[in-house]
Design a protein around this motif. Sequence first.
Motif, mmCIF file in Angstrom:
data_model
loop_
_atom_site.group_PDB
_atom_site.id
_atom_site.type_symbol
_atom_site.label_atom_id
_atom_site.label_comp_id
_atom_site.label_asym_id
_atom_site.label_seq_id
_atom_site.Cartn_x
_atom_site.Cartn_y
_atom_site.Cartn_z
ATOM 1 N N VAL A 72 0.851 -1.187 0.000
ATOM 2 C CA VAL A 72 0.000 0.000 0.000
ATOM 3 C C VAL A 72 0.887 1.237 0.000
ATOM 4 C CG1 VAL A 72 -1.940 -1.121 1.165
ATOM 5 C CG2 VAL A 72 -0.190 0.034 2.520
ATOM 6 N N VAL A 73 0.384 2.293 -0.615
ATOM 7 C CA VAL A 73 1.098 3.567 -0.634
ATOM 8 C C VAL A 73 0.184 4.620 -0.053
ATOM 9 C CG1 VAL A 73 2.123 5.360 -2.093
ATOM 10 C CG2 VAL A 73 2.556 2.950 -2.583
ATOM 11 N N LEU A 74 0.739 5.428 0.838
ATOM 12 C CA LEU A 74 -0.019 6.490 1.474
ATOM 13 C C LEU A 74 -0.228 7.641 0.499
ATOM 14 C CD1 LEU A 74 -1.025 7.004 4.464
ATOM 15 C CD2 LEU A 74 1.009 8.421 4.718
ATOM 16 N N GLU A 75 -1.462 8.091 0.368
ATOM 17 C CA GLU A 75 -1.770 9.270 -0.442
ATOM 18 C C GLU A 75 -1.729 10.520 0.423
ATOM 19 O OE1 GLU A 75 -4.581 8.582 -4.188
ATOM 20 O OE2 GLU A 75 -5.651 8.525 -2.294
ATOM 21 N N GLU A 76 -1.212 11.588 -0.123
ATOM 22 C CA GLU A 76 -1.271 12.869 0.578
ATOM 23 C C GLU A 76 -2.676 13.441 0.449
ATOM 24 O OE1 GLU A 76 1.166 13.849 2.464
ATOM 25 O OE2 GLU A 76 2.402 12.170 1.783
ATOM 26 N N THR A 77 -3.235 13.914 1.560
ATOM 27 C CA THR A 77 -4.580 14.495 1.543
ATOM 28 C C THR A 77 -4.534 15.904 2.108
ATOM 29 O OG1 THR A 77 -5.066 13.573 3.736
ATOM 30 C CG2 THR A 77 -5.668 12.237 1.822
ATOM 31 N N ASP A 78 -5.446 16.749 1.638
ATOM 32 C CA ASP A 78 -5.472 18.148 2.082
ATOM 33 C C ASP A 78 -5.869 18.280 3.544
ATOM 34 O OD1 ASP A 78 -4.727 18.990 -0.440
ATOM 35 O OD2 ASP A 78 -6.805 19.240 -1.127
ATOM 36 N N ASP A 79 -6.707 17.362 4.026
ATOM 37 C CA ASP A 79 -7.215 17.482 5.393
ATOM 38 C C ASP A 79 -6.436 16.641 6.405
ATOM 39 O OD1 ASP A 79 -7.985 14.977 4.649
ATOM 40 O OD2 ASP A 79 -10.139 15.284 4.944
ATOM 41 N N GLY A 80 -5.372 15.999 5.969
ATOM 42 C CA GLY A 80 -4.571 15.213 6.898
ATOM 43 C C GLY A 80 -5.150 13.854 7.233
ATOM 44 N N SER A 81 -6.220 13.448 6.545
ATOM 45 C CA SER A 81 -6.801 12.127 6.797
ATOM 46 C C SER A 81 -5.941 11.059 6.140
ATOM 47 C CB SER A 81 -8.236 12.067 6.261
ATOM 48 O OG SER A 81 -8.242 12.293 4.863
ATOM 49 N N LEU A 82 -6.214 9.818 6.491
ATOM 50 C CA LEU A 82 -5.453 8.693 5.951
ATOM 51 C C LEU A 82 -6.147 8.120 4.723
ATOM 52 C CD1 LEU A 82 -4.658 6.861 9.314
ATOM 53 C CD2 LEU A 82 -3.032 8.133 7.902
ATOM 54 N N SER A 83 -5.413 8.047 3.634
ATOM 55 C CA SER A 83 -5.926 7.439 2.417
ATOM 56 C C SER A 83 -4.806 6.616 1.795
ATOM 57 C CB SER A 83 -6.401 8.513 1.432
ATOM 58 O OG SER A 83 -6.893 7.922 0.242
ATOM 59 N N LEU A 84 -5.114 5.374 1.447
ATOM 60 C CA LEU A 84 -4.131 4.466 0.890
ATOM 61 C C LEU A 84 -4.570 4.048 -0.511
ATOM 62 C CD1 LEU A 84 -3.923 1.984 3.920
ATOM 63 C CD2 LEU A 84 -2.801 4.190 3.708
ATOM 64 N N VAL A 85 -3.596 3.780 -1.372
ATOM 65 C CA VAL A 85 -3.908 3.191 -2.667
ATOM 66 C C VAL A 85 -3.135 1.898 -2.798
ATOM 67 C CG1 VAL A 85 -4.610 5.262 -3.916
ATOM 68 C CG2 VAL A 85 -2.186 4.708 -3.732
ATOM 69 N N SER A 86 -3.745 0.957 -3.493
ATOM 70 C CA SER A 86 -3.113 -0.332 -3.695
ATOM 71 C C SER A 86 -3.748 -0.986 -4.913
ATOM 72 C CB SER A 86 -3.288 -1.219 -2.450
ATOM 73 O OG SER A 86 -2.604 -2.445 -2.600
ATOM 74 N N HIS A 87 -3.464 -2.253 -5.095
ATOM 75 C CA HIS A 87 -4.089 -3.031 -6.147
ATOM 76 C C HIS A 87 -4.133 -4.479 -5.680
ATOM 77 C CE1 HIS A 87 0.172 -3.810 -6.794
ATOM 78 N NE2 HIS A 87 -0.190 -4.943 -7.363
ATOM 79 N N VAL A 88 -5.007 -5.243 -6.276
ATOM 80 C CA VAL A 88 -5.033 -6.683 -6.042
ATOM 81 C C VAL A 88 -4.968 -7.369 -7.392
ATOM 82 C CG1 VAL A 88 -6.377 -6.453 -3.921
ATOM 83 C CG2 VAL A 88 -7.565 -6.869 -6.092
ATOM 84 N N GLY A 89 -4.444 -8.586 -7.394
ATOM 85 C CA GLY A 89 -4.415 -9.363 -8.622
ATOM 86 C C GLY A 89 -5.749 -10.070 -8.822
ATOM 87 N N ARG A 90 -6.234 -10.051 -10.048
ATOM 88 C CA ARG A 90 -7.475 -10.782 -10.324
ATOM 89 C C ARG A 90 -7.255 -12.279 -10.074
ATOM 90 N NH1 ARG A 90 -10.777 -7.195 -13.193
ATOM 91 N NH2 ARG A 90 -9.666 -5.494 -14.216
ATOM 92 N N PRO A 91 -8.206 -13.002 -9.456
ATOM 93 C CA PRO A 91 -9.565 -12.589 -9.112
ATOM 94 C C PRO A 91 -9.741 -12.218 -7.640
ATOM 95 C CG PRO A 91 -9.444 -14.968 -9.044
ATOM 96 C CD PRO A 91 -8.048 -14.475 -9.323
ATOM 97 N N ASP A 92 -8.693 -11.716 -6.979
ATOM 98 C CA ASP A 92 -8.825 -11.368 -5.558
ATOM 99 C C ASP A 92 -9.907 -10.322 -5.319
ATOM 100 O OD1 ASP A 92 -7.124 -13.123 -4.385
ATOM 101 O OD2 ASP A 92 -5.741 -11.633 -3.588
#
Length: 205
Positions: A42-62
């Motif tokens: 997972v990679v942490l996304e920078e947010t304007d309000d300081g909240s936590l947001s992550l981006v990732s991916h899964v391999g199909r068919p997960d």
Amino acid sequence: MRHTPHFVLSDVAEVARLVRENPWATIVAHTQEGLVASHYPVVLEETDDGSLSLVSHVGRPDERSLELGQGEVMIIVQGPHGYVSPGWYPAEQIIPTWNHVTAHLWATPEILSDEENFRVLGELVDHFERVMPEPSSLQLDEEGARRVARGTVGIRLRVTRFDARLKLSQNKPPEVVDRIVAELEHGEHYAQPALAAEMRRVHPR
């Protein structure tokens, strides 16, 4: 996690640091088939309000196994951890423990478009390749990378709540903490330098 108020980690910035430095996460979903777990970076996304947001991916068919987008998932991030022997305590204390830094985060996954997924995959590669002497990049073969990307599903995880623990011998006197840190740094049996470094952050001298 066990209710241990004196070890609770409530600082969002510290949880963000934990995710940033320990990006291999466990995603747990409660599906119609029962509990399902998968493991992805997972990679942490920078947010304007300081909240936590992550981006990732899964391999199909997960994405189908986890029923992503249909309900809430738990993301488990594990930082440094290790055994603490009572041999490092005063003689009358005989109970060992396990020090750790751990966070449970909850979010409902948002499925990314194919184009945004490819962008996130590229950022993921760039994130980890930046320290390499000759960094690789999806742009070196964009056509081939896009073919591989079709086997993945990108997700965004906007964290709605978290439960985190920083259990690093905060309940021990300074001389015992120093002994534990020394053993974790250089000990013969249970050395965990990364855990020792976390303890030094919490117990500055």
